[in-house]
Design a protein around this motif. Structure first.
Motif, PDB file in Angstrom:
ATOM      1  N   ALA A 175       0.808  -1.347  -0.082  1.00 42.17           N
ATOM      2  CA  ALA A 175      -0.062   0.123  -0.136  1.00 42.17           C
ATOM      3  C   ALA A 175       0.800   1.256   0.102  1.00 42.17           C
ATOM      4  CB  ALA A 175      -1.010   0.001   1.286  1.00 42.17           C
ATOM      5  N   ARG A 176       2.076   1.286   0.687  1.00 42.31           N
ATOM      6  CA  ARG A 176       2.872   2.388   0.939  1.00 42.31           C
ATOM      7  C   ARG A 176       3.493   2.699  -0.412  1.00 42.31           C
ATOM      8  NH1 ARG A 176       4.438   5.236   5.032  1.00 42.31           N
ATOM      9  NH2 ARG A 176       5.991   6.702   4.956  1.00 42.31           N
ATOM     10  N   MET A 221      -3.745   4.336  -7.871  1.00 42.16           N
ATOM     11  CA  MET A 221      -5.206   4.172  -7.220  1.00 42.16           C
ATOM     12  C   MET A 221      -5.757   2.649  -7.386  1.00 42.16           C
ATOM     13  SD  MET A 221      -4.956   6.744  -5.377  1.00 42.16           S
ATOM     14  CE  MET A 221      -3.935   8.371  -5.485  1.00 42.16           C
ATOM     15  N   ALA A 222      -5.569   2.406  -8.428  1.00 47.76           N
ATOM     16  CA  ALA A 222      -6.127   0.933  -8.914  1.00 47.76           C
ATOM     17  C   ALA A 222      -5.524  -0.235  -8.127  1.00 47.76           C
ATOM     18  CB  ALA A 222      -5.887   0.547 -10.341  1.00 47.76           C
ATOM     19  N   GLY A 248      -7.803  -3.104  -1.091  1.00 47.81           N
ATOM     20  CA  GLY A 248      -8.956  -2.845  -0.045  1.00 47.81           C
ATOM     21  C   GLY A 248      -8.960  -1.717   0.538  1.00 47.81           C
ATOM     22  N   VAL A 249      -8.110  -0.725  -0.179  1.00 45.40           N
ATOM     23  CA  VAL A 249      -8.115   0.731   0.845  1.00 45.40           C
ATOM     24  C   VAL A 249      -8.848   1.633   0.157  1.00 45.40           C
ATOM     25  CG1 VAL A 249      -6.484   2.652   1.130  1.00 45.40           C
ATOM     26  CG2 VAL A 249      -5.435   0.122   1.124  1.00 45.40           C
ATOM     27  N   ASN A 260     -13.240   4.830  -3.752  1.00 47.61           N
ATOM     28  CA  ASN A 260     -13.134   3.385  -4.131  1.00 47.61           C
ATOM     29  C   ASN A 260     -14.634   2.851  -3.694  1.00 47.61           C
ATOM     30  OD1 ASN A 260     -10.547   3.563  -5.371  1.00 47.61           O
ATOM     31  ND2 ASN A 260      -9.464   2.843  -3.361  1.00 47.61           N
ATOM     32  N   GLU A 261     -14.860   1.610  -4.575  1.00 45.72           N
ATOM     33  CA  GLU A 261     -16.057   1.149  -4.305  1.00 45.72           C
ATOM     34  C   GLU A 261     -15.836   0.211  -2.888  1.00 45.72           C
ATOM     35  OE1 GLU A 261     -18.770   0.830  -6.412  1.00 45.72           O
ATOM     36  OE2 GLU A 261     -17.813   2.089  -7.448  1.00 45.72           O
ATOM     37  N   PRO A 262     -17.188   0.181  -2.284  1.00 47.84           N
ATOM     38  CA  PRO A 262     -17.228  -0.649  -0.948  1.00 47.84           C
ATOM     39  C   PRO A 262     -16.533  -2.106  -1.073  1.00 47.84           C
ATOM     40  CG  PRO A 262     -19.263   0.590  -1.412  1.00 47.84           C
ATOM     41  CD  PRO A 262     -18.652   0.614  -2.758  1.00 47.84           C
ATOM     42  N   VAL A 263     -15.622  -2.226   0.133  1.00 41.73           N
ATOM     43  CA  VAL A 263     -15.087  -3.583  -0.079  1.00 41.73           C
ATOM     44  C   VAL A 263     -15.680  -4.518   0.889  1.00 41.73           C
ATOM     45  CG1 VAL A 263     -12.786  -4.740   0.543  1.00 41.73           C
ATOM     46  CG2 VAL A 263     -12.851  -2.548  -0.270  1.00 41.73           C
ATOM     47  N   ALA A 264     -16.020  -5.689   0.430  1.00 35.27           N
ATOM     48  CA  ALA A 264     -16.827  -6.466   1.141  1.00 35.27           C
ATOM     49  C   ALA A 264     -15.974  -7.262   2.086  1.00 35.27           C
ATOM     50  CB  ALA A 264     -17.561  -7.606   0.275  1.00 35.27           C
ATOM     51  N   HIS A 265     -16.494  -7.649   3.570  1.00 36.94           N
ATOM     52  CA  HIS A 265     -15.746  -8.571   4.264  1.00 36.94           C
ATOM     53  C   HIS A 265     -15.218  -9.881   4.007  1.00 36.94           C
ATOM     54  CE1 HIS A 265     -16.049  -5.924   7.909  1.00 36.94           C
ATOM     55  NE2 HIS A 265     -17.395  -5.643   7.477  1.00 36.94           N
TER      56      HIS A 265
END
Length: 485
Positions: free
Chosen positions: A421-422, A430-431, A437-438, A452-457
């Motif tokens: 992520a860093r 961004m992709a 999941g960020v 971003n789109e919501p991230v499912a658990h």
């Protein structure tokens, strides 16, 4: 009358040590970041980016935080555990018959209570922010005192299992003392599943390092500090008195009490000392012996010494033929216990609660649809002059870094997802951040919404939630089974 004086003395010690906690704010110090309303996410139930060292503790606090402020719940847990420990110590002190009669019991109870509540292990763990480990140290005498009440013993082990090390130590102590070992073994093992299952699925990689080994203290060295229940690896979390010679009182106390430690607890203590010495000599064993990573912070092995010392403190005065001699001997034990760390109340002023960080409130108000990546932190932050684990890890679902640097040495590297992520943030990819999941990034103290789109658990979250739910039911199921049998 003597009974009420003992109760008053126990309450006085608890207030003296923990009174500072009962001020407005939240608990933030080193490993302790207890917010008002922690989030229930994958990391809180043991299936996050880091090893499941805080399961089921963080999951429980997240559930409690939906009803009452979790920081106040922890305060109540600490006081309750200390009170239960004093009850256990006082109960164990009544088991020995004395030529001086019942009049000497109160003296012995005071000595046992002081050894339980006021010791370097508890103080140093609280200053390190490991509040649940300090709870375990207080609760172990209660585990032993409940040996003829298997349901209550399981319940006490259950509370200790908030932290992995505590659950394991409490289970061993319960099995050594229990009258119904099979019952305790079954339900005690179930208490360990919330961290054991995720640890089996994703085994933690623990390299052998001397960074977490017991530390020598003035005049007593490494082994002397350990025998006196001190020697915390982090010198910054050690009261000043331990570095000016007061650790000697702990060695004298242990030497005085060892003659009165029951044989079974001498064996347990000897095994703990042996493992401590093996890790001291060969820290690399942590990486090769399964389960030993629980004690890479080798001072935690001192937990196994506590039951024997408390029992001995409650029995040593019983051998005296008169009330006066019994009182003198128990008084010496009490004095030595206090002298181990006479500045404990002053040192624990560092636990004073602080206002909840503004960034925590801002991020929680944003209601992130995915995880938050804090680019300003690799695991630790400095808040109002205190070093503390990143509070965002508790506030919302986060990309947990978990990097730990001790004396300039990286002993725990950052998690793979945080490193990725860093790198993606640095490249403004961004992709890639979306794939990780960020949904939000904290950079330069500002919260940035990536839209971003919501991230499912993922499945791990629901598995951890199921384990947490099962863990919560253990005391009830144990009580029902015990009653039917």
């Amino acid at each position: 009358m003597a009974k009420y004086l003992v109760v008053g003395y126990a309450g006085f010690l608890i207030v003296l040590l923990l009174g500072v906690l009962f001020q407005p704010g939240v608990l933030l110090l080193r490993d302790m970041a207890v917010l008002r309303h922690p989030a229930l996410h994958a990391g809180a139930v043991g299936f996050g980016d880091l090893p499941a060292r805080n399961a089921p503790q963080d999951g429980l606090l997240a559930l409690v935080g939906m009803v009452i402020p979790a920081s106040w719940f922890v305060r109540m847990l600490l006081v309750g555990s200390a009170a239960a420990g004093t009850w256990g110590a006082a109960t164990l002190a009544t088991l020995a018959r004395s030529p001086a009669g019942r009049n000497s019991v109160a003296f012995r109870q005071v000595a046992a209570i002081t050894v339980t509540v006021w010791n370097p292990f508890v103080v140093e763990r609280l200053l390190q922010g490991q509040w649940s480990v300090a709870m375990v140290a207080w609760l172990l005498p209660a585990v032993v005192a409940c040996r003829t009440r298997p349901t209550w013993q399981v319940a006490t082990v259950w509370v200790c299992s908030l932290t992995p090390t505590g659950g394991f130590v409490a289970l061993i102590v319960a099995l050594v003392s229990a009258c119904r070992r099979r019952f305790v073994a079954v339900f005690g093992t179930l208490c360990l599943l919330p961290w054991l299952v995720p640890s089996v699925i994703a085994p933690p990689t623990s390299a052998g390092t001397s960074a977490f080994l017991g530390r020598p203290e003035k005049l007593v060295g490494t082994l002397g500090a350990f025998l006196g229940l001190g020697g915390m690896w982090n010198a910054a979390a050690v009261p000043i008195s331990r570095n000016v010679g007061f650790a000697v009182a702990g060695v004298i106390l242990t030497t005085l009490l060892v003659r009165w430690v029951p044989r079974r607890w001498l064996v347990v203590s000897a095994m703990a000392v042996l493992v401590f010495c093996l890790l001291w000599r060969w820290p690399g064993l942590v990486a090769h012996v399964p389960g030993l990573a629980l004690f890479r912070d080798s001072q935690k092995l001192a937990l196994f010494l506590i039951p024997g010392l408390v029992i001995a403190a409650g029995q040593i005065g019983a051998a005296c033929p008169t009330r006066l001699r019994s009182g003198v001997v128990s008084g010496v034990v009490t004095l030595l216990a206090v002298l181990q760390v006479p500045d404990a109340p002053v040192a624990l002023m560092a636990l004073r609660p602080l206002p909840e960080p503004a960034i925590v409130r801002e991020v929680q108000a944003a209601e992130p649809t995915g995880d938050v990546a804090n680019m300003d932190s690799a695991g630790l932050v400095v808040y109002t002059g205190r070093t503390v684990i990143d509070p965002l890890y508790k506030a919302v679902g986060s990309v947990e870094a978990g990097q730990l640097v001790v004396d300039g040495q990286v002993v725990d590297p950052a998690s793979a997802r945080y490193v990725a992520a860093r790198a993606a943030w640095k490249a403004r990819d961004m992709a890639q951040l979306a794939k990780l999941g960020v949904s939000h990034v904290v950079a330069d103290g500002k919260l940035i919404d990536l839209r971003n789109e919501p991230v499912a658990h993922h499945g791990g979250f629901y598995a951890g939630l199921g384990l947490l739910a099962a863990w919560l039911c253990i005391p009830i199921v144990a009580g029902v089974v015990a009653r039917r049998r």
